[in-house]
Design a protein around this motif. Structure first.
Motif, short mmCIF file in Angstrom:
data_model
loop_
_atom_site.label_atom_id
_atom_site.label_comp_id
_atom_site.label_asym_id
_atom_site.label_seq_id
_atom_site.Cartn_x
_atom_site.Cartn_y
_atom_site.Cartn_z
N GLU A 204 0.81 -1.22 0.00
CA GLU A 204 0.00 0.00 0.00
C GLU A 204 0.85 1.27 0.00
N LEU A 205 2.17 1.13 0.22
CA LEU A 205 3.04 2.29 0.25
C LEU A 205 3.95 2.39 -0.97
N ILE A 206 3.97 1.37 -1.82
CA ILE A 206 4.93 1.33 -2.92
C ILE A 206 4.77 2.50 -3.87
N GLU A 207 3.53 2.80 -4.29
CA GLU A 207 3.33 3.87 -5.26
C GLU A 207 3.75 5.21 -4.68
N ALA A 208 3.44 5.45 -3.41
CA ALA A 208 3.85 6.71 -2.77
C ALA A 208 5.37 6.79 -2.67
N GLU A 209 6.04 5.66 -2.40
CA GLU A 209 7.49 5.65 -2.32
C GLU A 209 8.11 5.94 -3.69
N LEU A 210 7.55 5.34 -4.74
CA LEU A 210 8.12 5.50 -6.07
C LEU A 210 7.83 6.88 -6.66
N PHE A 211 6.57 7.30 -6.57
CA PHE A 211 6.13 8.49 -7.29
C PHE A 211 5.88 9.70 -6.41
N THR B 26 2.44 10.83 -12.26
CA THR B 26 1.85 11.79 -11.33
C THR B 26 2.05 11.27 -9.91
N THR B 27 2.14 12.18 -8.98
CA THR B 27 2.25 11.78 -7.58
C THR B 27 0.92 11.23 -7.10
N VAL B 28 0.93 10.47 -6.01
CA VAL B 28 -0.32 9.99 -5.41
C VAL B 28 -1.07 11.22 -4.87
N GLY B 29 -2.29 11.38 -5.34
CA GLY B 29 -3.09 12.54 -4.94
C GLY B 29 -2.84 13.76 -5.79
N GLY B 30 -1.94 13.67 -6.77
CA GLY B 30 -1.64 14.81 -7.63
C GLY B 30 -2.30 14.68 -8.99
N SER B 31 -2.28 15.77 -9.76
CA SER B 31 -2.88 15.77 -11.09
C SER B 31 -1.92 16.25 -12.17
N GLN B 32 -0.80 16.84 -11.77
CA GLN B 32 0.15 17.37 -12.74
C GLN B 32 1.15 16.29 -13.16
N SER B 33 1.36 16.15 -14.47
CA SER B 33 2.32 15.17 -14.98
C SER B 33 3.74 15.66 -14.74
N LEU B 34 4.58 14.75 -14.26
CA LEU B 34 5.99 15.04 -14.05
C LEU B 34 6.82 14.16 -14.98
N ARG B 35 7.95 14.66 -15.41
CA ARG B 35 8.79 13.90 -16.33
C ARG B 35 9.69 12.94 -15.55
N ALA B 36 9.75 11.70 -15.99
CA ALA B 36 10.62 10.69 -15.38
C ALA B 36 11.97 10.72 -16.10
N ASP B 37 12.87 11.55 -15.61
CA ASP B 37 14.18 11.72 -16.24
C ASP B 37 15.21 10.87 -15.51
N VAL B 38 15.11 9.56 -15.65
CA VAL B 38 16.00 8.64 -14.95
C VAL B 38 16.40 7.49 -15.85
N ARG B 39 17.54 6.88 -15.52
CA ARG B 39 17.86 5.58 -16.09
C ARG B 39 17.41 4.55 -15.07
N VAL B 40 16.69 3.54 -15.51
CA VAL B 40 16.19 2.51 -14.61
C VAL B 40 17.08 1.28 -14.68
N VAL B 41 17.61 0.89 -13.53
CA VAL B 41 18.35 -0.35 -13.38
C VAL B 41 17.62 -1.19 -12.33
N ALA B 42 17.20 -2.38 -12.71
CA ALA B 42 16.47 -3.26 -11.79
C ALA B 42 17.32 -4.49 -11.49
N ALA B 43 16.98 -5.17 -10.40
CA ALA B 43 17.73 -6.37 -10.02
C ALA B 43 16.82 -7.33 -9.28
N THR B 44 17.14 -8.60 -9.36
CA THR B 44 16.39 -9.62 -8.62
C THR B 44 17.22 -10.89 -8.51
#
Length: 476
Positions: free
Chosen positions: A206-213, A265-283
């Motif tokens: 329940e906290l993942i989206e708030a943590e990410l965005f 968009t942030t949780v509870g927000g309406s304005q689009s923000l740009r995701a200017d990142v390189r994504v590196v994932a691991a598992t």
């Protein structure tokens, strides 16, 4: 044969030069071999090759450092050969725009394939070839070893230096996935930006989206102010999504959309923000199995797995163990631990160990030996005593001990992340309950009535728990 093509080889070992000549003589019309930088530059003053193959350590200088002053055309492909098989060498090769880097001893078939591809490639402009020289190999921490499997990792990291492609790092727990992620960041285009890491397994769903965005003030109970998420914190840099295989499906859907559109968009927000990142994932999980079981979105998997990097377990790179031990001894000394020397017998005893915890376990063992050994030299008996205790740790005498140790390991990790203060009990409760329910459903082949009976709870209660944890009983 590549009609009319000319190859220049710069190699001071006459035996290697002869082998390469014999291997490549049918691949070009003209093959020239020289053994020094001076001979190379004299030849280049008169001719231009369609491909240059060069060693790094030469009698009169460095084959990589001297490339820019050699007089070779900016669009001529270059293949680097080197016995200095480190990540630094691979990165230096990438930074001068080399077409390929082959650590010695190299496979002749691989060299031939690389030469053919280089000779057949379209000409590149100088702008495409020259790479920013600012990457400092001294900034790359923690990657140690020259085993062939690690050489493959180094080469992949070097090839990632000139692009922003998504990366998926695969490997057992303790193999150093975050260390590799940091190396990718440190050598890449975004090295001057932030490196932000988040462990997906350590956050309640329940906290993942708030943590990410991030979230806006008042978005949910307890949201007393606006909070920047990890995407915003990592803007201009690298976002490392550790244990991506443990990400809930609903969060996977939103992450997929961000990767597709580069907006969120942030949780509870309406304005689009740009995701200017390189994504590196691991598992450490088998992603193909998760996809087949419906626990991970196939389309997201392909978005993340653009460039896979597979880390070898320590048992498959035992030749690197002495260098790793020295690395951990030096790191311990820098943090105040006693200096230690390991006898040949001690290292041999360590090489016989299977290291289920991989490099992380090795680091812990070296630190314990530094503290507990009575003499400057660590003996095989010292190592055997510590590894016997480690074996007991990995084989607890009863299930309660296993649970206790797993929780202890998890708590040690999560308590270092103060972003989750106030939620730790809920995180553990969610993780344990989800694991228990999945195991029970597998045991009863998805029969919810039987699962509820064995668990000692009402069937409706079980259904509510499965729904809140996004567990589909039909998949079991």
């Amino acid at each position: 044969m590549s009609i009319g093509k000319r190859i220049l080889l710069v190699e001071d070992d006459p035996t290697i030069a002869l082998i390469i000549r014999e291997t490549l003589v049918d691949e070009c019309a003209h093959f020239t071999a020289v053994s020094t930088l001076a001979e190379r530059d004299a030849w280049l003053a008169v001719h231009q090759p369609d491909l240059m193959i060069t060693d790094v350590i030469l009698p009169d200088g460095d084959g990589i450092e001297s490339i820019t002053t050699s007089g070779i055309a900016a669009d001529a492909p270059i293949i680097i050969l080197s016995a200095q098989n480190t990540l630094d060498t691979a990165v230096r090769a990438a930074n001068i725009g080399s077409y390929d880097y082959l650590p010695k001893p190299f496979d002749l078939e691989e060299l031939t394939a690389s030469v053919r591809a280089a000779l057949q490639r379209p000409s590149a402009s100088a702008a495409e070839k020259i790479v920013d020289q600012a990457a400092d190999p001294a900034d790359i921490h923690g990657l140690v070893g020259r085993a062939p499997a690690m050489q493959a990792v180094y080469r992949t990291i070097a090839r990632l230096a000139t692009n922003d492609l998504a990366v998926l790092i695969l490997g057992e727990s303790g193999t150093g996935k975050e260390v590799v992620a940091r190396a990718i960041h440190a050598t890449g285009l975004r090295r001057h930006g932030p490196f932000v890491a988040i462990n997906m397994a350590a956050i309640p769903r329940e906290l993942i989206e708030a943590e990410l965005f991030g979230h806006e003030k008042g978005a949910f109970t307890g949201a007393h102010s606006r909070n920047a998420g990890r995407f915003e914190q990592a803007s201009g840099g690298t976002l490392f999504l550790d244990e991506i295989g443990d990400m809930p499906l609903e969060a996977q859907t939103r992450l997929l959309r961000v990767l597709q559109t580069n907006e969120y968009t942030t949780v509870g927000g309406s304005q689009s923000l740009r995701a200017d990142v390189r994504v590196v994932a691991a598992t450490h999980r088998e992603m193909a199995t998760l996809v087949a079981d419906g626990r991970f979105r196939e389309d997201l998997y392909y978005r993340l797995n653009v460039i896979p990097v597979t880390l070898p377990p320590l048992r498959e790179r035992r030749s690197d163990l002495p260098a790793l031990v020295r690395h951990f001894v030096d790191a311990g000394r820098a943090s105040g631990l006693p200096d230690r020397q390991f006898s040949a017998a001690a290292l041999a005893r360590m090489e016989r160990h299977d290291w289920p915890g991989n490099v992380r376990e090795l680091g812990n063992v070296v630190q314990r030996l530094a503290v507990l050994s009575r003499d400057i030299e660590v003996t095989a008996r010292d190592v055997d005593a510590i590894l016997s205790q480690a074996s007991d740790h990995h084989a607890p005498t009863n299930p309660a001990d296993a649970v206790s140790r797993a929780v202890d390991d998890w708590a040690s990790h999560i308590l270092a992340d103060h972003m989750h203060d106030g939620h730790i009990h809920k995180q553990l409760e969610t993780l344990v309950e989800a694991a228990l329910l999945r195991r029970m459903l597998r045991e009863v082949n998805g029969n919810q009535l039987e699962a509820a009976r064995r668990l000692g709870i009402n069937r409706n209660t079980l259904r509510k728990k499965l729904a809140s944890l996004d567990i589909d009983a039909a998949k079991f």
